[in-house]
Design a protein around this motif. Sequence first.
Motif, PDB file in Angstrom:
ATOM      1  N   PRO A  66      27.365  64.963 -20.367  1.00 46.91           N
ATOM      2  CA  PRO A  66      28.033  64.609 -21.773  1.00 46.91           C
ATOM      3  C   PRO A  66      27.057  63.266 -22.173  1.00 46.91           C
ATOM      4  O   PRO A  66      26.175  62.596 -21.636  1.00 46.91           O
ATOM      5  N   SER A  67      26.821  62.938 -23.530  1.00 46.99           N
ATOM      6  CA  SER A  67      26.299  61.610 -23.821  1.00 46.99           C
ATOM      7  C   SER A  67      27.206  60.505 -23.633  1.00 46.99           C
ATOM      8  O   SER A  67      28.635  60.600 -23.437  1.00 46.99           O
ATOM      9  N   ALA A  68      26.466  59.322 -23.702  1.00 45.37           N
ATOM     10  CA  ALA A  68      27.425  57.886 -23.482  1.00 45.37           C
ATOM     11  C   ALA A  68      28.549  57.825 -24.579  1.00 45.37           C
ATOM     12  O   ALA A  68      29.551  57.479 -24.500  1.00 45.37           O
ATOM     13  N   ALA A  69      28.150  58.344 -25.628  1.00 42.76           N
ATOM     14  CA  ALA A  69      29.201  58.477 -26.966  1.00 42.76           C
ATOM     15  C   ALA A  69      30.262  59.250 -26.666  1.00 42.76           C
ATOM     16  O   ALA A  69      31.332  58.983 -27.251  1.00 42.76           O
ATOM     17  N   GLU A  70      30.015  60.444 -26.038  1.00 48.72           N
ATOM     18  CA  GLU A  70      31.250  61.416 -25.728  1.00 48.72           C
ATOM     19  C   GLU A  70      32.208  60.755 -24.664  1.00 48.72           C
ATOM     20  O   GLU A  70      33.464  61.027 -24.760  1.00 48.72           O
ATOM     21  N   VAL A  71      31.503  60.029 -23.681  1.00 46.97           N
ATOM     22  CA  VAL A  71      32.384  59.627 -22.805  1.00 46.97           C
ATOM     23  C   VAL A  71      33.226  58.256 -23.251  1.00 46.97           C
ATOM     24  O   VAL A  71      34.437  58.126 -23.035  1.00 46.97           O
ATOM     25  N   GLN A  72      32.453  57.711 -24.256  1.00 47.78           N
ATOM     26  CA  GLN A  72      33.386  56.350 -24.860  1.00 47.78           C
ATOM     27  C   GLN A  72      34.330  56.866 -25.799  1.00 47.78           C
ATOM     28  O   GLN A  72      35.540  56.351 -25.702  1.00 47.78           O
ATOM     29  N   ALA A  73      34.152  57.935 -26.231  1.00 46.10           N
ATOM     30  CA  ALA A  73      35.421  58.760 -27.142  1.00 46.10           C
ATOM     31  C   ALA A  73      36.226  59.180 -26.414  1.00 46.10           C
ATOM     32  O   ALA A  73      37.681  58.842 -26.859  1.00 46.10           O
ATOM     33  N   GLY A  74      36.144  59.615 -25.273  1.00 46.88           N
ATOM     34  CA  GLY A  74      37.374  59.852 -24.431  1.00 46.88           C
ATOM     35  C   GLY A  74      38.003  58.885 -23.661  1.00 46.88           C
ATOM     36  O   GLY A  74      39.352  58.754 -23.952  1.00 46.88           O
ATOM     37  N   ALA A  81      41.632  56.400 -17.856  1.00 44.96           N
ATOM     38  CA  ALA A  81      41.485  57.641 -16.987  1.00 44.96           C
ATOM     39  C   ALA A  81      40.204  57.552 -16.170  1.00 44.96           C
ATOM     40  O   ALA A  81      39.630  56.482 -15.883  1.00 44.96           O
ATOM     41  N   LEU A  82      40.325  58.403 -14.914  1.00 46.60           N
ATOM     42  CA  LEU A  82      39.279  58.515 -13.939  1.00 46.60           C
ATOM     43  C   LEU A  82      38.294  59.563 -14.475  1.00 46.60           C
ATOM     44  O   LEU A  82      38.697  60.675 -15.181  1.00 46.60           O
ATOM     45  N   LEU A  83      37.049  59.513 -14.351  1.00 45.62           N
ATOM     46  CA  LEU A  83      36.048  60.299 -14.815  1.00 45.62           C
ATOM     47  C   LEU A  83      35.558  61.293 -13.949  1.00 45.62           C
ATOM     48  O   LEU A  83      35.382  61.043 -12.564  1.00 45.62           O
ATOM     49  N   GLN A  84      35.128  62.673 -14.321  1.00 48.58           N
ATOM     50  CA  GLN A  84      34.708  63.642 -13.548  1.00 48.58           C
ATOM     51  C   GLN A  84      33.476  64.066 -13.999  1.00 48.58           C
ATOM     52  O   GLN A  84      33.360  64.711 -15.344  1.00 48.58           O
ATOM     53  N   PHE A  85      32.427  64.169 -13.559  1.00 48.26           N
ATOM     54  CA  PHE A  85      31.159  64.577 -13.922  1.00 48.26           C
ATOM     55  C   PHE A  85      30.898  65.755 -13.372  1.00 48.26           C
ATOM     56  O   PHE A  85      30.736  66.045 -12.090  1.00 48.26           O
ATOM     57  N   HIS A  86      30.762  67.186 -13.929  1.00 49.80           N
ATOM     58  CA  HIS A  86      30.792  68.496 -13.548  1.00 49.80           C
ATOM     59  C   HIS A  86      29.595  69.110 -13.750  1.00 49.80           C
ATOM     60  O   HIS A  86      29.477  70.291 -13.576  1.00 49.80           O
ATOM     61  N   ALA A  92      21.831  58.297 -11.094  1.00 48.50           N
ATOM     62  CA  ALA A  92      21.688  57.372 -11.975  1.00 48.50           C
ATOM     63  C   ALA A  92      22.462  57.527 -13.280  1.00 48.50           C
ATOM     64  O   ALA A  92      23.201  56.603 -14.140  1.00 48.50           O
ATOM     65  N   GLN A  93      22.504  58.737 -13.967  1.00 50.30           N
ATOM     66  CA  GLN A  93      23.213  59.056 -15.008  1.00 50.30           C
ATOM     67  C   GLN A  93      24.602  58.797 -14.897  1.00 50.30           C
ATOM     68  O   GLN A  93      25.446  58.306 -15.855  1.00 50.30           O
TER      69      GLN A  93
END
Length: 241
Positions: A66-74, A81-86, A92-93
């Motif tokens: 995702p982009s930072a904007a997409e994460v912030q929108a969620g 929420a807990l985040l999951q990067f898949h 670093a990202q």
Amino acid sequence: MPHRTRIKICGLTRPSDLHCAAAAGADAVGFVLYPPSVRALTPAQAGALARLLPPFVTPVLLYVNPSAAEVQAGLAEVPHALLQFHGDESPAQCQALAQGRPYLRAARIPLSADAARFDLLEYAELHAGAQALLLDAQVPGYGGAGHSFDWTAFDWSHPALNASSRLVLSGGLTPANVADGVRLLRPWAVDVSSGVEAARGIKCPDLIARFVAAVRLADTALAAPQPLTSPPSCPPPPPPP
């Protein structure tokens, strides 16, 4: 105390599925914020579902590159929420996107014999900043395809893996095989999506209930005293007076 394996039901798209997962005893539910997925939600849809959750059931937002904007929108819709990067996010990202929040990092393990070539120890070290590693099979479309990797390809007793507190087993789990995964890995948690579905993106109440029951039975079996392999020897009789 005996370990209780936590349970995450992922890919929820309907209020009825969410209520069923919570009633069955799920500890967390996953909302997919990855548009190509058949289980994809918008941030607003995820927020509407998250507001229906009872206390102590954790919402998880799943992202793929995702982009930072997409994460912030969620997070604007589901702030707790807990985040999951898949996806293919670097350590670093992940840390930059999480901005100090706890997150899960998916380890996409190749199928069949190629699993043993995946250096899980190195991956765990690289992603030491993740709260947990979610072990999934490497398939097209970043998960949710119902495939399992070879669970016997790794040494789960290795201290660096620390399965009981840092690993989440995922990928191809069903009510029929999840107990085997719990007994072999003894993970902190298990994560299921397609294995409890009646159709793609539509959860089945009976399968959810059976999945949760199978995990609980496995926990009970692991906590039970193990029988002795041979009867204890008796002390010799006292000598006659």
